[in-house]
Design a protein around this motif. Structure first.
Motif, PDB file in Angstrom:
ATOM      1  N   PRO A   1       0.810  -1.220   0.000  1.00 46.59           N
ATOM      2  CA  PRO A   1       0.000   0.000   0.000  1.00 46.59           C
ATOM      3  C   PRO A   1       0.843   1.269   0.000  1.00 46.59           C
ATOM      4  CG  PRO A   1      -0.778  -1.522   1.682  1.00 46.59           C
ATOM      5  CD  PRO A   1       0.447  -2.120   1.099  1.00 46.59           C
ATOM      6  N   PHE A   2       2.031   1.137   0.510  1.00 47.12           N
ATOM      7  CA  PHE A   2       2.954   2.262   0.557  1.00 47.12           C
ATOM      8  C   PHE A   2       3.213   2.842  -0.836  1.00 47.12           C
ATOM      9  CE2 PHE A   2       7.160   4.212   0.998  1.00 47.12           C
ATOM     10  CZ  PHE A   2       7.035   4.881   2.198  1.00 47.12           C
ATOM     11  N   LEU A   3       3.102   2.014  -1.837  1.00 49.13           N
ATOM     12  CA  LEU A   3       3.324   2.459  -3.224  1.00 49.13           C
ATOM     13  C   LEU A   3       2.338   3.544  -3.634  1.00 49.13           C
ATOM     14  CD1 LEU A   3       3.872  -0.876  -5.181  1.00 49.13           C
ATOM     15  CD2 LEU A   3       5.605   0.742  -4.421  1.00 49.13           C
ATOM     16  N   GLU A   4       1.097   3.375  -3.220  1.00 45.99           N
ATOM     17  CA  GLU A   4       0.095   4.381  -3.556  1.00 45.99           C
ATOM     18  C   GLU A   4       0.521   5.735  -3.008  1.00 45.99           C
ATOM     19  OE1 GLU A   4      -3.615   2.802  -2.120  1.00 45.99           O
ATOM     20  OE2 GLU A   4      -3.936   1.656  -3.967  1.00 45.99           O
ATOM     21  N   LYS A   5       1.062   5.707  -1.806  1.00 47.13           N
ATOM     22  CA  LYS A   5       1.514   6.949  -1.203  1.00 47.13           C
ATOM     23  C   LYS A   5       2.700   7.524  -1.938  1.00 47.13           C
ATOM     24  CE  LYS A   5      -0.668   5.858   2.947  1.00 47.13           C
ATOM     25  NZ  LYS A   5      -0.658   5.294   4.267  1.00 47.13           N
ATOM     26  N   SER A   6       3.656   6.664  -2.260  1.00 42.74           N
ATOM     27  CA  SER A   6       4.881   7.187  -2.866  1.00 42.74           C
ATOM     28  C   SER A   6       4.596   7.825  -4.220  1.00 42.74           C
ATOM     29  CB  SER A   6       5.937   6.106  -2.968  1.00 42.74           C
ATOM     30  OG  SER A   6       5.465   5.037  -3.723  1.00 42.74           O
ATOM     31  N   THR A   7       3.475   7.454  -4.822  1.00 47.87           N
ATOM     32  CA  THR A   7       3.077   8.082  -6.082  1.00 47.87           C
ATOM     33  C   THR A   7       2.899   9.589  -5.926  1.00 47.87           C
ATOM     34  OG1 THR A   7       1.816   6.087  -6.462  1.00 47.87           O
ATOM     35  CG2 THR A   7       1.378   7.917  -7.930  1.00 47.87           C
ATOM     36  N   PHE A   8       2.619  10.013  -4.697  1.00 50.13           N
ATOM     37  CA  PHE A   8       2.356  11.430  -4.476  1.00 50.13           C
ATOM     38  C   PHE A   8       3.458  12.135  -3.689  1.00 50.13           C
ATOM     39  CE2 PHE A   8      -1.871   9.447  -5.063  1.00 50.13           C
ATOM     40  CZ  PHE A   8      -2.225  10.123  -6.232  1.00 50.13           C
ATOM     41  N   PHE A   9       4.601  11.497  -3.586  1.00 48.53           N
ATOM     42  CA  PHE A   9       5.696  12.076  -2.804  1.00 48.53           C
ATOM     43  C   PHE A   9       6.216  13.388  -3.381  1.00 48.53           C
ATOM     44  CE2 PHE A   9       7.319   8.063  -0.418  1.00 48.53           C
ATOM     45  CZ  PHE A   9       6.250   8.176   0.439  1.00 48.53           C
TER      46      PHE A   9
ATOM     47  N   GLY B   1       9.329  11.238 -19.429  1.00 49.58           N
ATOM     48  CA  GLY B   1       9.852  12.069 -18.344  1.00 49.58           C
ATOM     49  C   GLY B   1       8.976  12.071 -17.101  1.00 49.58           C
ATOM     50  N   VAL B   2       8.404  10.918 -16.794  1.00 45.86           N
ATOM     51  CA  VAL B   2       7.533  10.787 -15.632  1.00 45.86           C
ATOM     52  C   VAL B   2       8.313  11.037 -14.340  1.00 45.86           C
ATOM     53  CG1 VAL B   2       6.191   9.084 -14.317  1.00 45.86           C
ATOM     54  CG2 VAL B   2       5.917   9.245 -16.795  1.00 45.86           C
ATOM     55  N   ASN B   3       7.632  11.583 -13.375  1.00 52.73           N
ATOM     56  CA  ASN B   3       8.204  11.853 -12.046  1.00 52.73           C
ATOM     57  C   ASN B   3       8.982  10.650 -11.491  1.00 52.73           C
ATOM     58  OD1 ASN B   3       7.430  11.421  -8.919  1.00 52.73           O
ATOM     59  ND2 ASN B   3       7.887  13.563  -9.324  1.00 52.73           N
ATOM     60  N   HIS B   4      10.129  10.969 -10.936  1.00 50.00           N
ATOM     61  CA  HIS B   4      11.047   9.938 -10.445  1.00 50.00           C
ATOM     62  C   HIS B   4      10.423   8.921  -9.498  1.00 50.00           C
ATOM     63  CE1 HIS B   4      13.949   8.784  -7.204  1.00 50.00           C
ATOM     64  NE2 HIS B   4      14.517   8.233  -8.246  1.00 50.00           N
ATOM     65  N   TYR B   5       9.599   9.408  -8.553  1.00 53.87           N
ATOM     66  CA  TYR B   5       8.963   8.493  -7.602  1.00 53.87           C
ATOM     67  C   TYR B   5       8.077   7.482  -8.321  1.00 53.87           C
ATOM     68  CZ  TYR B   5      10.417  11.692  -3.856  1.00 53.87           C
ATOM     69  OH  TYR B   5      11.136  12.454  -2.983  1.00 53.87           O
ATOM     70  N   ARG B   6       7.462   7.918  -9.377  1.00 58.12           N
ATOM     71  CA  ARG B   6       6.565   7.015 -10.103  1.00 58.12           C
ATOM     72  C   ARG B   6       7.331   5.977 -10.906  1.00 58.12           C
ATOM     73  NH1 ARG B   6       1.384  11.121 -11.211  1.00 58.12           N
ATOM     74  NH2 ARG B   6       1.360  11.716  -8.999  1.00 58.12           N
ATOM     75  N   VAL B   7       8.518   6.338 -11.319  1.00 54.42           N
ATOM     76  CA  VAL B   7       9.368   5.338 -11.977  1.00 54.42           C
ATOM     77  C   VAL B   7       9.769   4.293 -10.939  1.00 54.42           C
ATOM     78  CG1 VAL B   7      11.524   4.901 -13.208  1.00 54.42           C
ATOM     79  CG2 VAL B   7      10.225   6.984 -13.685  1.00 54.42           C
ATOM     80  N   ARG B   8      10.061   4.768  -9.737  1.00 59.10           N
ATOM     81  CA  ARG B   8      10.425   3.840  -8.665  1.00 59.10           C
ATOM     82  C   ARG B   8       9.276   2.870  -8.372  1.00 59.10           C
ATOM     83  NH1 ARG B   8      15.402   3.163  -8.909  1.00 59.10           N
ATOM     84  NH2 ARG B   8      16.782   4.708  -7.984  1.00 59.10           N
ATOM     85  N   VAL B   9       8.067   3.359  -8.506  1.00 57.02           N
ATOM     86  CA  VAL B   9       6.922   2.490  -8.256  1.00 57.02           C
ATOM     87  C   VAL B   9       6.918   1.308  -9.227  1.00 57.02           C
ATOM     88  CG1 VAL B   9       4.409   2.327  -8.364  1.00 57.02           C
ATOM     89  CG2 VAL B   9       5.467   4.202  -7.131  1.00 57.02           C
ATOM     90  N   ILE B  10       7.112   1.590 -10.490  1.00 55.03           N
ATOM     91  CA  ILE B  10       7.137   0.460 -11.420  1.00 55.03           C
ATOM     92  C   ILE B  10       8.388  -0.386 -11.224  1.00 55.03           C
ATOM     93  CG2 ILE B  10       8.038   1.729 -13.421  1.00 55.03           C
ATOM     94  CD1 ILE B  10       5.747  -0.489 -14.688  1.00 55.03           C
TER      95      ILE B  10
END
Lengths: 180, 180
Positions: free
Chosen positions: A101-109, B146-155
């Motif tokens: 679930p932490f991933l959902e949060k990190s999307t908005f970091f 060029g997606v936000n870095h945190y979102r790259v980390r998510v994938i």
DNA sequence: CCGATCATGTAACGGGTTACATGATTTC
DNA sequence: GAAATCATGTAACCCGTTACATGATCGG
């Protein structure tokens, strides 16, 4: 499917009554802390109506009568078709959000200053590490009790996942500390 | 929380209307294949009633008018409290089942002959490998855009998890092939 | 006597899914 | 003329969660 499938599998292991099913599921599939009564009894009732199980009332001297459930042929068939069904056939989505679930949060970091993210990530790491240790202890107890091999493998996966989470959180914090 | 939180985050990224929110979420949080209309509009309505968002109707020449939503102060607060909330505080359960539905099935593999299990595991490996490749392609496209870095980390996490799944399935099949 | 365990349930609520409905405009 | 896109929504249903209710027996 889901609670129903698990009950079917549980009754294939051995016929049993509501209360006992709850105990058995608590031992293993402890989603939350054991399946809640509400849905258990409701689901069993529905399954009986659908002809997946039959009921036998067993009277006892001291305690209230048990309602023991047995799989019917139809129940076994349905269990098997669930068992052989393939998972993750749907390629159109990111199913891994549910894994952490932490991933959902990190999307908005990006809406937080890096220092706060770092703080947050570090406290999450600590939590995940405690959990990892708990899982290892559970694994140890499973071996002692001589639990079925496949089920030990299941918690092995849990441990792997837990390590992957921690690993990933470290990567995040390294990103934050490094001057980019 | 959940859909609500995601909508809050999405509106913090930028105010927008239902249809556009759906598009944006489809791009990233593609649980199933984009959030379904039913709940989206229902949730937005509820959120407006709760004072988390305000609505502005924007008329257009060609297309139906848009209802553009903006976060209120209350909405921002609620988003922040969700964001800072800790996850996985509950130690009493095996939360990792949700990460890999196949695990629920493997719990009952003792009811199948090893040869069938092997067959099944192998076909699942193929599926997971295809998915891994798809995720890698998606990652590539994210970098291009060029997606936000945190979102790259998510994938990145999704890729790690996918590899862990494959690894684990191999372990299972090795168990089965090895004479015990 | 209190609280835990055994054993059953009900009721209200919340969130998500599926499927359908409408209606204009654009593209093949 | 059919199909896709833009943009809104409703209604029925399923599944799960929370919280409560009952009542006997057993251990401290």
């Amino acid at each position: 499917m889901s609670l129903k499938s698990i009950i079917l599998g549980c009754l294939l292991d051995a016929p049993s009554h509501g209360y006992e099913i709850r105990q058995r599921l608590k031992d293993f599939f402890k989603r939350s802390h054991g399946i809640n009564e509400g849905q258990l009894y409701a689901t069993l009732k529905k399954m009986e109506q659908d002809g997946l199980v039959t009921k036998e009332i067993v009277h006892q001297e001291k305690n209230p009568p048990r309602k023991v459930f047995f799989l019917t042929e139809k129940g076994k068939e349905q269990f098997n078709s669930w068992l052989m069904e393939k998972d993750g056939t749907d390629f159109s989505g990111f199913d891994f959000f549910g894994a952490f679930p932490f991933l959902e949060k990190s999307t908005f970091f990006k809406h937080l200053p890096p220092s706060r993210v770092l703080e947050f990530v570090e406290s999450q790491v600590k939590l995940e590490q405690l959990k990892l240790e708990e899982f290892k202890r559970v694994r140890g107890r499973m071996l002692e009790r001589g639990v079925n091999h496949y089920r030990v493998r299941v918690i092995d996966f849990g441990i792997d996942l837990q390590q992957a989470k921690i690993q990933w959180l470290y990567t995040l914090s390294r990103d934050l500390e490094a001057p980019e």
